[in-house]
Design a protein around this motif. Structure first.
Motif, PDB file in Angstrom:
ATOM      1  N   ASP A 134       4.089  -5.661  -7.503  1.00 46.04           N
ATOM      2  CA  ASP A 134       4.270  -5.892  -6.071  1.00 46.04           C
ATOM      3  C   ASP A 134       5.723  -6.238  -5.810  1.00 46.04           C
ATOM      4  O   ASP A 134       6.135  -7.393  -5.885  1.00 46.04           O
ATOM      5  N   THR A 157       7.062  -0.455  -4.892  1.00 50.10           N
ATOM      6  CA  THR A 157       7.576  -0.994  -3.636  1.00 50.10           C
ATOM      7  C   THR A 157       6.649  -0.753  -2.453  1.00 50.10           C
ATOM      8  O   THR A 157       6.799  -1.398  -1.413  1.00 50.10           O
ATOM      9  N   GLU A 158       5.695   0.184  -2.596  1.00 48.60           N
ATOM     10  CA  GLU A 158       4.762   0.449  -1.504  1.00 48.60           C
ATOM     11  C   GLU A 158       3.486   1.068  -2.059  1.00 48.60           C
ATOM     12  O   GLU A 158       3.537   1.926  -2.945  1.00 48.60           O
ATOM     13  N   GLU A 159       2.347   0.626  -1.542  1.00 48.86           N
ATOM     14  CA  GLU A 159       1.056   1.221  -1.906  1.00 48.86           C
ATOM     15  C   GLU A 159       0.677   2.214  -0.807  1.00 48.86           C
ATOM     16  O   GLU A 159       0.374   1.841   0.323  1.00 48.86           O
ATOM     17  N   ALA A 219       7.279  -5.211  -2.918  1.00 50.93           N
ATOM     18  CA  ALA A 219       7.478  -4.833  -1.515  1.00 50.93           C
ATOM     19  C   ALA A 219       8.568  -5.668  -0.846  1.00 50.93           C
ATOM     20  O   ALA A 219       9.253  -5.186   0.052  1.00 50.93           O
TER      21      ALA A 219
END
Length: 295
Positions: free
Chosen positions: A30, A55-57, A32
């Motif tokens: 995680d 950095t992003e799901e 982000a």
């Protein structure tokens, strides 16, 4: 920016089931809230050749944006950190299966499988690769930096720059002994690599029709040598196929890290009619002191 501590970094090795083998990578599941400066600082503190940051799901549990940092710079793609991240996800956030990583180099599908003994294996599919000529003067400069003579090269494997997410200069040693002796001018090779936009120099020696031993100097990342290099393995697969050195449909075995005391095995899959390269290998968590973890 999010608060971050070193305990947020998972540590996995790729291309080996032994934490003492293969290539270690940091994994941040995680990231982000981390900016570029923070990610670079984390990678430098971890000290591995690369650390991967999710950095992003994009799709729950299945699709993610991933960035990779060496201790000195961001890298467009990193194969061993991709394998490590996929296995970390399988262990920490669900189950084996299909993943998609959106990387600065492009979209990279990854399949994770679990064997009966509980070990994990991940296979990535590269972006579309390509192979380019390299000037004789640049090859001569690389040989000088490596302290290799022209006679140390295998004439069956002409020097080329191969790409499968990053650019790698492929040089083939005529003997296993030449490959085993690696002592090079760090700054001189780094300067050439920056000029040619290279991530590593892929040094190879052919043992038999489909078995190779490889080493990857990585001075532009602040690392003398990378123990197991998935991106370079993918690039080499494209190189070997384009030059007709292996069948269009074949499976290659690359041994890397033996000369560093961190042996690893990379499997390179070539499919007729599909330009992309598959690179797979096992992986394992690197236990931290006192955490009771096992590989």
């Amino acid at each position: 920016m999010k608060s971050f501590t070193p305990t947020d970094v998972l540590r996995y090795t790729a291309f080996s089931t032994d934490p003492e083998g293969g290539n270690p990578a940091g994994v941040v599941l995680d990231a982000a809230g981390l900016d570029d400066t923070a990610m670079l600082a984390v990678a430098a503190e971890v000290g591995y050749s690369e650390t991967a940051f999710l950095t992003e799901e994009l799709e729950p549990g299945r699709a993610f944006t991933v960035r990779y940092f060496s201790p000195q710079a961001e890298v467009a793609f990193c194969g061993h950190a991709t394998v490590a991240t996929a296995i970390a996800l399988a262990e920490h956030r669900g189950r084996p299966g299909e993943l998609v990583f959106e990387t600065p180099a492009g979209t990279v599908p990854v399949e994770v499988t679990e064997s009966a003994d509980g070990t994990y294996r991940a296979t990535l599919t590269s972006v579309e690769p390509h192979v380019a000529d390299v000037a004789e003067s640049e090859v001569a400069e690389a040989l000088a930096a490596l302290d290799w003579a022209a006679a140390d090269l295998d004439p069956a494997f002409p020097p080329r720059i191969a790409y499968a997410g990053n650019r790698h200069l492929v040089l083939a040693a005529a003997t296993r002994e030449r490959l085993a002796r690696l002592s090079y001018d760090f700054e001189r090779l780094a300067s050439l690599m920056r000029r040619l936009d290279l991530t590593t120099v892929q040094l190879v020696w052919r043992e038999d029709a489909t078995t190779f031993h490889v080493r990857d100097p990585f001075p532009v990342g602040g690392v003398v040598e990378d123990p197991a290099t998935g991106a370079a393995a993918a690039a080499f697969g494209a190189y070997a196929r384009e030059l007709g050195l292996v069948p269009q449909e074949s499976v290659l075995t690359l041994h890397q890290g033996d000369d560093m005391g961190r042996p690893g095995v990379l499997t390179v899959g070539l499919r007729a009619g599909d330009g992309r390269i598959r690179v797979g290998g096992a992986g394992a968590r690197i236990p931290e002191e006192g955490d009771g973890a096992s590989a």
